[in-house]
Design a protein around this motif. Structure first.
Motif, PDB file in Angstrom:
ATOM      1  N   THR A 186      -8.378  -4.333   6.816  1.00  0.00           N
ATOM      2  CA  THR A 186      -8.248  -5.037   5.535  1.00  0.00           C
ATOM      3  C   THR A 186      -7.236  -4.358   4.621  1.00  0.00           C
ATOM      4  O   THR A 186      -6.774  -4.959   3.663  1.00  0.00           O
ATOM      5  CB  THR A 186      -9.602  -5.091   4.827  1.00  0.00           C
ATOM      6  OG1 THR A 186     -10.116  -3.747   4.713  1.00  0.00           O
ATOM      7  CG2 THR A 186     -10.590  -5.944   5.611  1.00  0.00           C
ATOM      8  N   ASN A 187      -6.926  -3.069   4.886  1.00  0.00           N
ATOM      9  CA  ASN A 187      -5.910  -2.334   4.127  1.00  0.00           C
ATOM     10  C   ASN A 187      -5.509  -1.105   4.942  1.00  0.00           C
ATOM     11  O   ASN A 187      -6.051  -0.874   6.029  1.00  0.00           O
ATOM     12  CB  ASN A 187      -6.414  -1.938   2.736  1.00  0.00           C
ATOM     13  CG  ASN A 187      -7.716  -1.162   2.785  1.00  0.00           C
ATOM     14  OD1 ASN A 187      -7.824  -0.174   3.518  1.00  0.00           O
ATOM     15  ND2 ASN A 187      -8.711  -1.619   2.047  1.00  0.00           N
ATOM     16  N   GLY A 223       6.774  -1.637   8.046  1.00  0.00           N
ATOM     17  CA  GLY A 223       6.187  -1.045   6.851  1.00  0.00           C
ATOM     18  C   GLY A 223       7.002  -1.348   5.604  1.00  0.00           C
ATOM     19  O   GLY A 223       6.465  -1.439   4.500  1.00  0.00           O
ATOM     20  N   TRP A 224       8.304  -1.547   5.787  1.00  0.00           N
ATOM     21  CA  TRP A 224       9.190  -1.824   4.644  1.00  0.00           C
ATOM     22  C   TRP A 224       8.758  -3.089   3.901  1.00  0.00           C
ATOM     23  O   TRP A 224       8.659  -3.093   2.669  1.00  0.00           O
ATOM     24  CB  TRP A 224      10.635  -1.965   5.130  1.00  0.00           C
ATOM     25  CG  TRP A 224      11.638  -2.151   4.036  1.00  0.00           C
ATOM     26  CD1 TRP A 224      11.764  -3.236   3.203  1.00  0.00           C
ATOM     27  CD2 TRP A 224      12.655  -1.228   3.626  1.00  0.00           C
ATOM     28  NE1 TRP A 224      12.795  -3.051   2.303  1.00  0.00           N
ATOM     29  CE2 TRP A 224      13.365  -1.825   2.544  1.00  0.00           C
ATOM     30  CE3 TRP A 224      13.061   0.035   4.068  1.00  0.00           C
ATOM     31  CZ2 TRP A 224      14.432  -1.193   1.909  1.00  0.00           C
ATOM     32  CZ3 TRP A 224      14.127   0.663   3.427  1.00  0.00           C
ATOM     33  CH2 TRP A 224      14.799   0.046   2.364  1.00  0.00           C
ATOM     34  N   VAL A 225       8.508  -4.184   4.627  1.00  0.00           N
ATOM     35  CA  VAL A 225       8.205  -5.449   3.942  1.00  0.00           C
ATOM     36  C   VAL A 225       6.867  -5.391   3.219  1.00  0.00           C
ATOM     37  O   VAL A 225       6.666  -6.061   2.207  1.00  0.00           O
ATOM     38  CB  VAL A 225       8.235  -6.653   4.923  1.00  0.00           C
ATOM     39  CG1 VAL A 225       9.605  -6.813   5.534  1.00  0.00           C
ATOM     40  CG2 VAL A 225       7.180  -6.528   6.001  1.00  0.00           C
ATOM     41  N   VAL A 258       5.739   9.911   5.272  1.00  0.00           N
ATOM     42  CA  VAL A 258       4.514  10.720   5.116  1.00  0.00           C
ATOM     43  C   VAL A 258       3.373  10.118   5.939  1.00  0.00           C
ATOM     44  O   VAL A 258       2.611  10.835   6.597  1.00  0.00           O
ATOM     45  CB  VAL A 258       4.122  10.803   3.624  1.00  0.00           C
ATOM     46  CG1 VAL A 258       2.745  11.456   3.456  1.00  0.00           C
ATOM     47  CG2 VAL A 258       5.169  11.584   2.840  1.00  0.00           C
ATOM     48  N   LYS A 259       3.264   8.791   5.908  1.00  0.00           N
ATOM     49  CA  LYS A 259       2.191   8.129   6.665  1.00  0.00           C
ATOM     50  C   LYS A 259       2.361   8.355   8.172  1.00  0.00           C
ATOM     51  O   LYS A 259       1.390   8.583   8.908  1.00  0.00           O
ATOM     52  CB  LYS A 259       2.194   6.623   6.361  1.00  0.00           C
ATOM     53  CG  LYS A 259       1.550   6.237   5.028  1.00  0.00           C
ATOM     54  CD  LYS A 259       1.510   4.716   4.872  1.00  0.00           C
ATOM     55  CE  LYS A 259       0.563   4.289   3.743  1.00  0.00           C
ATOM     56  NZ  LYS A 259       1.009   4.652   2.427  1.00  0.00           N
ATOM     57  N   SER A 260       3.616   8.257   8.653  1.00  0.00           N
ATOM     58  CA  SER A 260       3.857   8.471  10.076  1.00  0.00           C
ATOM     59  C   SER A 260       3.478   9.896  10.479  1.00  0.00           C
ATOM     60  O   SER A 260       2.857  10.120  11.531  1.00  0.00           O
ATOM     61  CB  SER A 260       5.334   8.205  10.398  1.00  0.00           C
ATOM     62  OG  SER A 260       5.614   8.480  11.746  1.00  0.00           O
ATOM     63  N   LYS A 261       3.844  10.851   9.626  1.00  0.00           N
ATOM     64  CA  LYS A 261       3.510  12.252   9.916  1.00  0.00           C
ATOM     65  C   LYS A 261       1.993  12.452   9.903  1.00  0.00           C
ATOM     66  O   LYS A 261       1.445  13.200  10.722  1.00  0.00           O
ATOM     67  CB  LYS A 261       4.167  13.160   8.879  1.00  0.00           C
ATOM     68  CG  LYS A 261       4.010  14.654   9.155  1.00  0.00           C
ATOM     69  CD  LYS A 261       4.827  15.476   8.149  1.00  0.00           C
ATOM     70  CE  LYS A 261       4.774  16.972   8.508  1.00  0.00           C
ATOM     71  NZ  LYS A 261       3.412  17.518   8.433  1.00  0.00           N
ATOM     72  N   THR A 323      -1.137  -2.930   3.438  1.00  0.00           N
ATOM     73  CA  THR A 323      -0.835  -2.171   2.228  1.00  0.00           C
ATOM     74  C   THR A 323      -2.073  -1.396   1.792  1.00  0.00           C
ATOM     75  O   THR A 323      -3.121  -1.451   2.440  1.00  0.00           O
ATOM     76  CB  THR A 323      -0.407  -3.110   1.088  1.00  0.00           C
ATOM     77  OG1 THR A 323      -1.563  -3.822   0.626  1.00  0.00           O
ATOM     78  CG2 THR A 323       0.657  -4.086   1.541  1.00  0.00           C
ATOM     79  N   ALA A 324      -1.956  -0.708   0.643  1.00  0.00           N
ATOM     80  CA  ALA A 324      -3.108   0.042   0.132  1.00  0.00           C
ATOM     81  C   ALA A 324      -4.228  -0.888  -0.311  1.00  0.00           C
ATOM     82  O   ALA A 324      -5.394  -0.494  -0.355  1.00  0.00           O
ATOM     83  CB  ALA A 324      -2.670   0.913  -1.039  1.00  0.00           C
TER      84      ALA A 324
END
Length: 451
Positions: A186-187, A223-225, A258-261, A323-324
């Motif tokens: 859901t996020n 992730g960009w969009v 950061v998320k990928s790491k 997204t968040a």
């Protein structure tokens, strides 16, 4: 379907080179493998018999399947008396051969081109191509996102979209999810919770093809969009286009690194990421050893080849990069475009051919031969369930064209940068290199703001 597979494979190779030339809302009605829907109202083919029939030349790269085009041209000839001569040029040298013909005045009447306003710059569109943005009977039946994408910053469109959209996002094994008792997230926080649950159950949550390089780019593009576009908007993308905004100044882009790491540090990728390949990704996902992969839809025909159509239809799911706060935005890649030289020998007949090709009857002929997510409202096409998922996002106005198709300069060598980043984990260095290469490409193309 064999030809469709070839197209998808071409897309994967294009992403590998990161040209990714290939890549709103719609009221389209489509078929799924399990059911059929009927097209509603749409533009009708209105071509009339020609008083003085002519032979039009249509250029196409030989990497494209010409079958649907010939079927459409047969109908065009029957209605107008005008013939269409198809000239298939070598795909690897298509652009250069096209430029040569333009420079010598040997113009085709109509030609197929990769998507995006990049092509406008390449072909000096304002000097050489017919401009379509004010043309009646062209845009009413095209989905909104693709209409917007087709226009340059001055609102002009020198190409008419034709074909189907592709997609990128997260593909997952439904059986693995069901066994773990989890559903599509859901996020983003929920996605990480699901990944941790899968790891606890002994399943590798994500697979990353670092050895092949190009698969690692999908995480950042999809992730960009959902994330970067939300921060900078269309205005920010336009600033990037004229070098008034630096990639290193975009917080949401840094957060993607950061998320990928974080995923790597949490051990949510497979153990051997540096030797990870697209081929092994397919095997591990199909065998249920891996639950998810950030990937483009070129994986579907490959999975079908290895595990069968029923498996792809019933066992593979899809969701956008979340997204968040919600499930995110579906990333789509635009179709090719039809272009007409302003100095075409048979300009009026060429314009009539383009309008005939985007009529309801013609686009349905195309989709019958090459199924995929339509860019035309009320078109009929067979879709995999996960393609229908993306189409639902499009219908809800939650889709966005790949940023690489919206920018004139390119993210050069991003695959190599991400390979190094996967080893070092140095976020700032990776973004600095990405930014420097983007400016370098804009400068080499002599784009406004980069010189």
């Amino acid at each position: 379907m064999r030809k469709m597979k070839a197209v998808y494979l071409t897309m994967a190779l294009m992403l590998g080179a990161f040209s990714l030339a290939a890549c709103g809302s719609s009221n389209g009605s489509t078929n799924t493998p399990e059911g059929t829907a009927t097209a509603g109202s749409s533009a009708e083919a209105s071509a009339q018999p020609s008083a003085k029939p002519v032979t039009l030349t249509f250029l196409i790269p030989n990497t494209e399947d010409v079958t649907p085009y010939n079927l459409i041209f047969k109908e065009f000839e029957a209605k107008t008396g005008n013939k269409v001569e198809v000239q298939a040029l070598p795909g690897g040298d298509y652009d250069n051969m096209l430029k040569t013909r333009f420079s010598t005045g040997d113009f085709p009447d109509v030609f197929l081109m990769q998507p995006g306003t990049k092509q406008y710059v390449k072909l000096r569109a304002d000097e050489t191509l017919y401009e379509w943005s004010g043309e009646a009977g062209v845009w009413d039946n095209v989905i909104d996102t693709i209409v917007d994408f087709q226009k340059d910053t001055a609102g002009k469109a020198y190409g008419v979209p034709f074909g189907k959209t592709g997609m990128m996002g997260v593909f997952y094994n439904k059986d693995v999810f069901e066994k773990a008792g989890v559903a599509a997230p859901t996020n983003y926080a929920n996605l990480i919770e699901i990944a941790k649950k899968l790891k606890g159950d002994g399943v590798t949550p994500f697979y990353e093809g670092v050895k092949d390089g190009w698969p690692t780019q999908v995480f950042y593009l999809t992730g960009w969009v959902s994330q970067v576009d939300q921060e900078i908007g269309d205005e920010g993308v336009q600033k990037l286009n004229v070098n008034q905004l630096k990639l290193s100044d975009i917080a949401a882009l840094k957060d993607l690194f950061v998320k990928s790491k974080e995923i790597k540090d949490l051990g949510l990728f497979q153990k051997n990421t540096l030797s990870g390949t697209f081929d092994e990704l397919q095997n591990e996902l199909g065998e249920g050893k891996v639950a998810m992969a950030f990937m483009l839809d070129g994986i579907l025909p490959q999975l079908e080849k290895k595990f069968g159509k029923d498996f792809v239809t019933n066992k593979i799911g899809f969701f956008p990069f979340p997204t968040a706060t919600d499930t995110g935005t579906a990333m789509i890649t635009p179709p090719n475009q039809l272009m007409v030289p302003s100095k075409a020998k048979n300009l009026e007949a060429a314009k009539e051919l383009v309008k005939f090709m985007i009529s309801k009857e013609s686009v349905n002929i195309f989709y019958q031969s090459q199924p995929g997510i339509p860019v035309f409202k009320d078109a009929t096409s067979e879709l995999y369930p996960m393609q229908q998922t993306v189409k639902d996002y499009i219908d809800q106005g939650k889709s966005k064209v790949n940023v690489q198709n919206r920018l004139t300069a390119s993210f050069l060598d991003l695959g190599k940068i991400l390979q190094n980043f996967h080893i070092t984990g140095d976020v700032d260095t990776a973004i600095k290199e990405m930014d420097a290469n983007y400016v370098k490409d804009g400068n080499s193309k002599r784009l406004e703001g980069f010189e």
